[in-house]
Design a protein around this motif. Structure first.
Motif, PDB file in Angstrom:
ATOM      1  N   MET A   1       0.850  -1.190   0.000  1.00  0.00           N
ATOM      2  CA  MET A   1       0.000   0.000   0.000  1.00  0.00           C
ATOM      3  C   MET A   1       0.885   1.239   0.000  1.00  0.00           C
ATOM      4  O   MET A   1       1.792   1.365   0.824  1.00  0.00           O
ATOM      5  CB  MET A   1      -0.902   0.001   1.242  1.00  0.00           C
ATOM      6  CG  MET A   1      -1.913   1.134   1.277  1.00  0.00           C
ATOM      7  SD  MET A   1      -3.066   0.913   2.676  1.00  0.00           S
ATOM      8  CE  MET A   1      -4.075   2.384   2.468  1.00  0.00           C
ATOM      9  N   ILE A   2       0.627   2.173  -0.909  1.00  0.00           N
ATOM     10  CA  ILE A   2       1.440   3.366  -1.065  1.00  0.00           C
ATOM     11  C   ILE A   2       1.330   4.232   0.193  1.00  0.00           C
ATOM     12  O   ILE A   2       0.233   4.488   0.701  1.00  0.00           O
ATOM     13  CB  ILE A   2       0.998   4.172  -2.304  1.00  0.00           C
ATOM     14  CG1 ILE A   2       1.217   3.340  -3.571  1.00  0.00           C
ATOM     15  CG2 ILE A   2       1.753   5.489  -2.389  1.00  0.00           C
ATOM     16  CD1 ILE A   2       0.725   4.004  -4.829  1.00  0.00           C
ATOM     17  N   GLY A   3       2.479   4.672   0.691  1.00  0.00           N
ATOM     18  CA  GLY A   3       2.487   5.554   1.854  1.00  0.00           C
ATOM     19  C   GLY A   3       2.551   4.841   3.183  1.00  0.00           C
ATOM     20  O   GLY A   3       2.552   5.491   4.231  1.00  0.00           O
ATOM     21  N   VAL A   4       2.614   3.511   3.170  1.00  0.00           N
ATOM     22  CA  VAL A   4       2.703   2.733   4.409  1.00  0.00           C
ATOM     23  C   VAL A   4       4.081   2.099   4.487  1.00  0.00           C
ATOM     24  O   VAL A   4       4.495   1.390   3.576  1.00  0.00           O
ATOM     25  CB  VAL A   4       1.610   1.643   4.475  1.00  0.00           C
ATOM     26  CG1 VAL A   4       1.734   0.855   5.770  1.00  0.00           C
ATOM     27  CG2 VAL A   4       0.232   2.269   4.374  1.00  0.00           C
ATOM     28  N   LYS A   5       4.781   2.349   5.579  1.00  0.00           N
ATOM     29  CA  LYS A   5       6.149   1.847   5.745  1.00  0.00           C
ATOM     30  C   LYS A   5       6.128   0.459   6.370  1.00  0.00           C
ATOM     31  O   LYS A   5       6.183   0.307   7.588  1.00  0.00           O
ATOM     32  CB  LYS A   5       6.956   2.815   6.613  1.00  0.00           C
ATOM     33  CG  LYS A   5       7.134   4.191   5.992  1.00  0.00           C
ATOM     34  CD  LYS A   5       7.961   5.098   6.903  1.00  0.00           C
ATOM     35  CE  LYS A   5       8.164   6.465   6.261  1.00  0.00           C
ATOM     36  NZ  LYS A   5       8.953   7.363   7.133  1.00  0.00           N
ATOM     37  N   MET A   6       6.027  -0.554   5.527  1.00  0.00           N
ATOM     38  CA  MET A   6       6.057  -1.945   5.977  1.00  0.00           C
ATOM     39  C   MET A   6       7.076  -2.710   5.165  1.00  0.00           C
ATOM     40  O   MET A   6       7.223  -2.487   3.966  1.00  0.00           O
ATOM     41  CB  MET A   6       4.680  -2.604   5.823  1.00  0.00           C
ATOM     42  CG  MET A   6       3.649  -2.135   6.821  1.00  0.00           C
ATOM     43  SD  MET A   6       2.030  -2.895   6.543  1.00  0.00           S
ATOM     44  CE  MET A   6       2.435  -4.624   6.757  1.00  0.00           C
ATOM     45  N   THR A   7       7.790  -3.621   5.817  1.00  0.00           N
ATOM     46  CA  THR A   7       8.766  -4.445   5.117  1.00  0.00           C
ATOM     47  C   THR A   7       8.056  -5.620   4.458  1.00  0.00           C
ATOM     48  O   THR A   7       6.914  -5.945   4.810  1.00  0.00           O
ATOM     49  CB  THR A   7       9.828  -4.972   6.098  1.00  0.00           C
ATOM     50  OG1 THR A   7       9.195  -5.893   7.005  1.00  0.00           O
ATOM     51  CG2 THR A   7      10.458  -3.834   6.881  1.00  0.00           C
ATOM     52  N   PRO A   8       8.696  -6.292   3.492  1.00  0.00           N
ATOM     53  CA  PRO A   8       8.090  -7.473   2.868  1.00  0.00           C
ATOM     54  C   PRO A   8       7.752  -8.582   3.865  1.00  0.00           C
ATOM     55  O   PRO A   8       6.898  -9.422   3.598  1.00  0.00           O
ATOM     56  CB  PRO A   8       9.170  -7.927   1.873  1.00  0.00           C
ATOM     57  CG  PRO A   8       9.934  -6.697   1.548  1.00  0.00           C
ATOM     58  CD  PRO A   8       9.952  -5.903   2.820  1.00  0.00           C
ATOM     59  N   THR A   9       8.441  -8.578   5.022  1.00  0.00           N
ATOM     60  CA  THR A   9       8.171  -9.599   6.032  1.00  0.00           C
ATOM     61  C   THR A   9       7.020  -9.211   6.958  1.00  0.00           C
ATOM     62  O   THR A   9       6.654  -9.967   7.855  1.00  0.00           O
ATOM     63  CB  THR A   9       9.418  -9.854   6.892  1.00  0.00           C
ATOM     64  OG1 THR A   9       9.811  -8.629   7.530  1.00  0.00           O
ATOM     65  CG2 THR A   9      10.558 -10.387   6.044  1.00  0.00           C
ATOM     66  N   GLY A  10       6.447  -8.014   6.742  1.00  0.00           N
ATOM     67  CA  GLY A  10       5.320  -7.580   7.564  1.00  0.00           C
ATOM     68  C   GLY A  10       5.707  -6.776   8.785  1.00  0.00           C
ATOM     69  O   GLY A  10       4.859  -6.500   9.637  1.00  0.00           O
ATOM     70  N   ASP A  11       6.977  -6.370   8.896  1.00  0.00           N
ATOM     71  CA  ASP A  11       7.425  -5.579  10.042  1.00  0.00           C
ATOM     72  C   ASP A  11       6.810  -4.179   9.960  1.00  0.00           C
ATOM     73  O   ASP A  11       7.005  -3.460   8.989  1.00  0.00           O
ATOM     74  CB  ASP A  11       8.952  -5.488  10.054  1.00  0.00           C
ATOM     75  CG  ASP A  11       9.494  -4.844  11.314  1.00  0.00           C
ATOM     76  OD1 ASP A  11       8.698  -4.294  12.100  1.00  0.00           O
ATOM     77  OD2 ASP A  11      10.721  -4.886  11.527  1.00  0.00           O
ATOM     78  N   GLN A  12       6.073  -3.796  11.004  1.00  0.00           N
ATOM     79  CA  GLN A  12       5.361  -2.516  11.014  1.00  0.00           C
ATOM     80  C   GLN A  12       5.998  -1.497  11.943  1.00  0.00           C
ATOM     81  O   GLN A  12       5.397  -0.448  12.203  1.00  0.00           O
ATOM     82  CB  GLN A  12       3.907  -2.754  11.453  1.00  0.00           C
ATOM     83  CG  GLN A  12       3.174  -3.787  10.648  1.00  0.00           C
ATOM     84  CD  GLN A  12       1.832  -4.145  11.239  1.00  0.00           C
ATOM     85  OE1 GLN A  12       0.887  -4.429  10.523  1.00  0.00           O
ATOM     86  NE2 GLN A  12       1.718  -4.142  12.556  1.00  0.00           N
ATOM     87  N   THR A  13       7.188  -1.771  12.448  1.00  0.00           N
ATOM     88  CA  THR A  13       7.813  -0.921  13.464  1.00  0.00           C
ATOM     89  C   THR A  13       7.922   0.534  13.014  1.00  0.00           C
ATOM     90  O   THR A  13       7.525   1.459  13.744  1.00  0.00           O
ATOM     91  CB  THR A  13       9.220  -1.455  13.816  1.00  0.00           C
ATOM     92  OG1 THR A  13       9.117  -2.823  14.222  1.00  0.00           O
ATOM     93  CG2 THR A  13       9.831  -0.636  14.937  1.00  0.00           C
ATOM     94  N   GLU A  14       8.449   0.765  11.811  1.00  0.00           N
ATOM     95  CA  GLU A  14       8.636   2.129  11.322  1.00  0.00           C
ATOM     96  C   GLU A  14       7.305   2.840  11.113  1.00  0.00           C
ATOM     97  O   GLU A  14       7.182   4.037  11.396  1.00  0.00           O
ATOM     98  CB  GLU A  14       9.448   2.118  10.027  1.00  0.00           C
ATOM     99  CG  GLU A  14      10.900   1.734  10.204  1.00  0.00           C
ATOM    100  CD  GLU A  14      11.622   2.660  11.179  1.00  0.00           C
ATOM    101  OE1 GLU A  14      11.437   3.896  11.080  1.00  0.00           O
ATOM    102  OE2 GLU A  14      12.354   2.149  12.029  1.00  0.00           O
ATOM    103  N   GLN A  15       6.301   2.108  10.613  1.00  0.00           N
ATOM    104  CA  GLN A  15       4.998   2.719  10.393  1.00  0.00           C
ATOM    105  C   GLN A  15       4.334   3.103  11.707  1.00  0.00           C
ATOM    106  O   GLN A  15       3.717   4.167  11.820  1.00  0.00           O
ATOM    107  CB  GLN A  15       4.090   1.761   9.616  1.00  0.00           C
ATOM    108  CG  GLN A  15       2.703   2.313   9.317  1.00  0.00           C
ATOM    109  CD  GLN A  15       2.737   3.596   8.506  1.00  0.00           C
ATOM    110  OE1 GLN A  15       3.552   3.746   7.603  1.00  0.00           O
ATOM    111  NE2 GLN A  15       1.858   4.531   8.833  1.00  0.00           N
ATOM    112  N   LEU A  16       4.469   2.270  12.735  1.00  0.00           N
ATOM    113  CA  LEU A  16       3.890   2.577  14.043  1.00  0.00           C
ATOM    114  C   LEU A  16       4.578   3.800  14.659  1.00  0.00           C
ATOM    115  O   LEU A  16       3.917   4.644  15.282  1.00  0.00           O
ATOM    116  CB  LEU A  16       4.009   1.373  14.971  1.00  0.00           C
ATOM    117  CG  LEU A  16       3.109   0.178  14.634  1.00  0.00           C
ATOM    118  CD1 LEU A  16       3.464  -1.024  15.495  1.00  0.00           C
ATOM    119  CD2 LEU A  16       1.634   0.542  14.818  1.00  0.00           C
TER     120      LEU A  16
END
Length: 288
Positions: A1-16
């Motif tokens: 999804m454009i504008g969401v900082k997630m890694t290919p492995t599903g890591d959401q740390t940066e987005q949170l």
């Protein structure tokens, strides 16, 4: 999804982290703004909350993470409304019909929106519909169970033996499981290739002899060997377990399912698998 900082492995740390910074920024605007009590609540519910929630459509968060993200907003908005900022969770998010403040809640809003998207798109012949269906089919194959992903069995330990738990489908399954939600949507489920057949994982799930850790180990080996049903590890006559099942080799029979790649299991995982075969060996194979 454009504008969401997630890694290919599903890591959401940066987005949170990015969302928390946004919440702190919005909280500062509330504190510095010259707005009334009514305007404060209106700003939170119609402007700030949508800005925080739009990335959550493709994310999975815990209730604790939702509270953490929304805390800066509440700490600024509640005093502005003449209300103590340490007010209880139920009162803050409770319906105004029951004397609550009616503030939206991130955790439930996230999964309610995701369930709405699933219901509206999974049956459509669109790219979104196909992607959603593919994600659920991956989950079903990895689980190796006949359970419906959105109609979970409360007695099942399925969520503990999923090998890749950091996915949005797994998070949705966990949400409907704990909230006692049943969403009856038609989707391809596992069907027995033989009369009286059953999946390996469903049989073992019913036994208290296996811990959740052992069930996960068994599932690792099951996926490596590319087997799902009893008939996959039984001899042609269905009377006993085949030599292939006892070996460390993969199933060479034609399989109906596109299994994901699984590395060679470790010693502990093989040990759990052999215990499972010993248990299944006592199962009435004759009815296959």
């Amino acid at each position: 999804m454009i504008g969401v900082k997630m890694t290919p492995t599903g890591d959401q740390t940066e987005q949170l982290k990015e969302m928390y910074k946004k919440a702190q920024e919005e909280a500062r605007y509330i504190q510095e703004g010259n707005i009334s009590e009514t305007e404060t609540k209106h700003a939170v519910t119609t402007c700030i909350f949508p800005r925080l929630t739009w990335p959550l459509t493709c994310m999975s968060i815990t209730q604790q993470q939702g509270k953490h993200l929304f805390r800066p907003i509440l700490s600024a908005a509640l005093p502005k409304m003449g209300i103590v900022s340490t007010l209880g969770y139920d009162y803050i998010h409770g319906s105004s019909h029951f004397q609550g403040l009616g503030f939206p809640e991130l955790y439930h809003s996230t999964y309610s929106k995701q369930l709405e998207i699933i219901i509206n798109h999974i049956w459509k012949s669109t790219q979104t519909g196909h992607f959603i269906m593919m994600a659920f089919q991956e989950f079903i194959i990895e689980a190796g169970s006949t359970q419906h992903p959105l109609m979970p069995n409360k007695k099942s330990r399925l969520k503990h033996w999923i090998i890749t738990p950091n996915t949005w489908v797994t998070a949705i399954y966990d949400y409907v499981f704990h909230q006692n939600i049943q969403v009856n949507i038609d989707m391809p489920l596992l069907t027995s290739p033989r009369q009286h057949d059953a999946t390996i994982m469903d049989i073992l799930d019913q036994s208290p002899l296996f811990t959740t850790a052992q069930l996960r180990d068994i599932n690792v080996v099951r996926i490596y060997k590319k087997v799902t049903f009893l008939s996959d590890i039984a001899t042609g006559d269905g009377l006993r377990i085949s030599k292939m099942a006892w070996s460390n080799k993969q199933n060479m029979r034609l399989t109906r399912f596109p299994f994901n790649r699984q590395d060679f299991p470790n010693r502990q995982q093989w040990s759990s698998w052999y215990l499972a075969l010993q248990y299944i060996n006592q199962y009435d194979m004759k009815k296959l």
